[in-house]
Design an enzyme around this catalytic site. Structure first.
Site, PDB file in Angstrom:
ATOM      1  N   LEU A  54     -10.252 -83.812 -50.217  1.00 60.04           N
ATOM      2  CA  LEU A  54      -8.940 -84.297 -50.610  1.00 60.04           C
ATOM      3  C   LEU A  54      -8.406 -84.798 -49.217  1.00 60.04           C
ATOM      4  CD1 LEU A  54      -7.556 -80.908 -52.195  1.00 60.04           C
ATOM      5  CD2 LEU A  54      -8.133 -83.159 -53.291  1.00 60.04           C
ATOM      6  N   GLY A  55      -8.733 -84.498 -48.150  1.00 60.52           N
ATOM      7  CA  GLY A  55      -8.106 -85.247 -47.022  1.00 60.52           C
ATOM      8  C   GLY A  55      -8.686 -84.536 -45.490  1.00 60.52           C
ATOM      9  N   GLY A  60      -9.365 -79.399 -39.855  1.00 60.36           N
ATOM     10  CA  GLY A  60     -10.566 -80.050 -40.478  1.00 60.36           C
ATOM     11  C   GLY A  60     -10.504 -80.389 -41.780  1.00 60.36           C
ATOM     12  N   PRO A  61     -11.796 -80.663 -42.544  1.00 65.16           N
ATOM     13  CA  PRO A  61     -11.562 -81.488 -44.008  1.00 65.16           C
ATOM     14  C   PRO A  61     -10.712 -80.316 -45.093  1.00 65.16           C
ATOM     15  CG  PRO A  61     -13.697 -80.635 -43.698  1.00 65.16           C
ATOM     16  CD  PRO A  61     -13.060 -80.447 -42.305  1.00 65.16           C
ATOM     17  N   LYS A  76      -9.432 -75.384 -47.042  1.00 60.25           N
ATOM     18  CA  LYS A  76      -9.497 -76.099 -45.573  1.00 60.25           C
ATOM     19  C   LYS A  76     -10.476 -75.390 -44.777  1.00 60.25           C
ATOM     20  CE  LYS A  76      -5.767 -75.322 -42.913  1.00 60.25           C
ATOM     21  NZ  LYS A  76      -4.314 -75.753 -42.691  1.00 60.25           N
ATOM     22  N   ASP A 173       5.581 -77.378 -36.277  1.00 59.38           N
ATOM     23  CA  ASP A 173       4.908 -78.701 -36.673  1.00 59.38           C
ATOM     24  C   ASP A 173       5.360 -79.300 -38.031  1.00 59.38           C
ATOM     25  OD1 ASP A 173       3.013 -80.750 -35.953  1.00 59.38           O
ATOM     26  OD2 ASP A 173       1.195 -79.804 -36.702  1.00 59.38           O
TER      27      ASP A 173
END
Length: 385
Positions: A54-55, A60-61, A76, A173
């Site tokens: 997905l991204g 990480g990915p 994730k 964040d």
């Protein structure tokens, strides 16, 4: 959640030593509630196929997965070269298990079988806000009503974190790539790896562990390590200006005058031209709401920490039809653009609570910095997820 008191020691042990080192009694308490085994994650994601990705973020990915019961999830996966690590992984699990709110992403569990570490979330089909907001092909999907809904929803989520959660949480964040969108484009705050708990009645402290993202960080935090709920308020203000304008907060391709969104917005405000900031791709907008959002963004980004509203006040402003916003003061620009100096806290920011060490990690557009009391300069660059 009844198993939390037993879960946290088990989580630390399992993450550090692997599942084989957890005793049978501990395992029986938590396995069915929180831990997914590696094989299940492999099957769910088609062995982490690129087609399922997905991204990718600093952690990480992220992969789409399908559990045996038919539920879709987002997985994730901590990569070996990630700027984040065990601390951020464990932190996110602990914090998200304590919190539940419609504007926060829901954590379903984690996988911690050496060497793999993964977080398993609810699946949100529209990915993150930045995928829409900064893509001219998709930004038209975000009409003004939807954008205002996102501005309000993120505010609600931050009110919960700052005032209603079991313990006060500062996210550290807040940015467009950490706002996920569900099927109706409702926002959910995600990525709590850098978040900090504020136990008791504490409202602020000083830290040498600076963490955040270029362009979104409050100057007093980026430069002096002064952390409070107003740190999130500042980041939220930047996010609001991005949502209204449809552009990134730092964009050198727009020329010197417009490169820094906050500086440019202040210039328009002082010239009585704030509606020139509104995204030109919007077919129509509500001028009154747009002007209010821009003014609210500037109020959240004021240089003086005490002058910024808290998130409860922000939410009241957004939900009231008769609220008169005060005139914003000069925004806090110096120190947030990309080169941050960490210094020994001064008398202007009391109650030092500094950590020590000399480890630096960075990933994507976010970074974490731990340092000694010696002043050092750091910079952060790169793109977000």
């Amino acid at each position: 959640m009844w198993f939390l008191s037993s879960l946290f020691p088990c989580l630390e042990k399992r993450l550090r030593a692997g599942s084989k080192d957890i005793n049978e009694a501990d395992y029986s308490v938590v396995s069915s509630d929180i831990f997914f085994d590696l094989h299940t994650m492999q099957i769910a994601t088609n062995f982490f196929s690129d087609l399922n990705q997905l991204g990718r973020g600093g952690f990480g990915p992220v992969y789409k997965g399908l559990l045996p019961n038919g539920e879709e999830v987002a997985v994730k996966k901590l990569s070996s070269d990630s700027g984040q690590g065990l601390r951020e992984f464990t932190n996110e699990v602990k914090l998200l298990l304590r919190t539940q709110h419609r504007n926060l992403v829901t954590l379903w569990g984690c996988c911690a079988e050496e060497p793999e570490k993964m977080l398993v979330y609810e699946y949100l089909p529209n990915k993150s806000l930045d995928c829409f907001l900064f893509d001219k092909r998709k930004s038209s999907s975000l009409d003004w009503t939807t954008r205002y809904q996102i501005v309000t929803g993120v505010a609600r989520g931050l009110v919960y974190l700052h005032e209603e959660a079991p313990e006060r949480i500062i996210h550290r964040d807040i940015k467009a790539s950490n706002i996920l969108l569900d099927e109706k484009l409702n926002p959910k705050i995600s990525d709590f790896g850098l978040a900090r708990l504020f136990p008791g009645e504490d409202t602020h402290f000083n830290t040498f562990r600076i963490a955040g993202t270029r362009g979104y960080m409050a100057p007093e935090y980026a430069r002096h390590g002064y952390l409070s709920v107003k740190t999130d308020v500042f980041s939220y203000g930047i996010l609001v200006l991005e949502i209204v304008s449809g552009r990134k907060n730092l964009d050198g391709q727009l020329g010197l005058e417009k490169a820094d969104l906050l500086s440019y917005t202040w210039k328009l405000h002082e010239g009585g031209k704030i509606l020139e900031l509104v995204d030109p791709s919007l077919a129509k907008s509500n001028p009154d709401e747009a002007a209010m959002c821009i003014q609210l963004g500037l109020l959240c980004c004021q240089a003086r920490v005490a002058d910024r509203p808290d998130m409860n006040s922000v939410h009241l402003m957004l939900s009231s039809n008769s609220f008169t916003l005060p005139r914003p003061g000069k925004p806090g620009i110096q120190g947030r653009e990309g080169h941050y100096r960490v210094t020994t806290p001064t008398s202007a920011f009391p109650n030092t609570n500094a950590s020590s060490g000399s480890t630096r990690t960075s990933g994507g557009n976010s970074f974490v910095e731990e340092c000694s009391r010696n002043s050092i300069s750091i910079s952060s660059s790169g793109e977000g997820r």
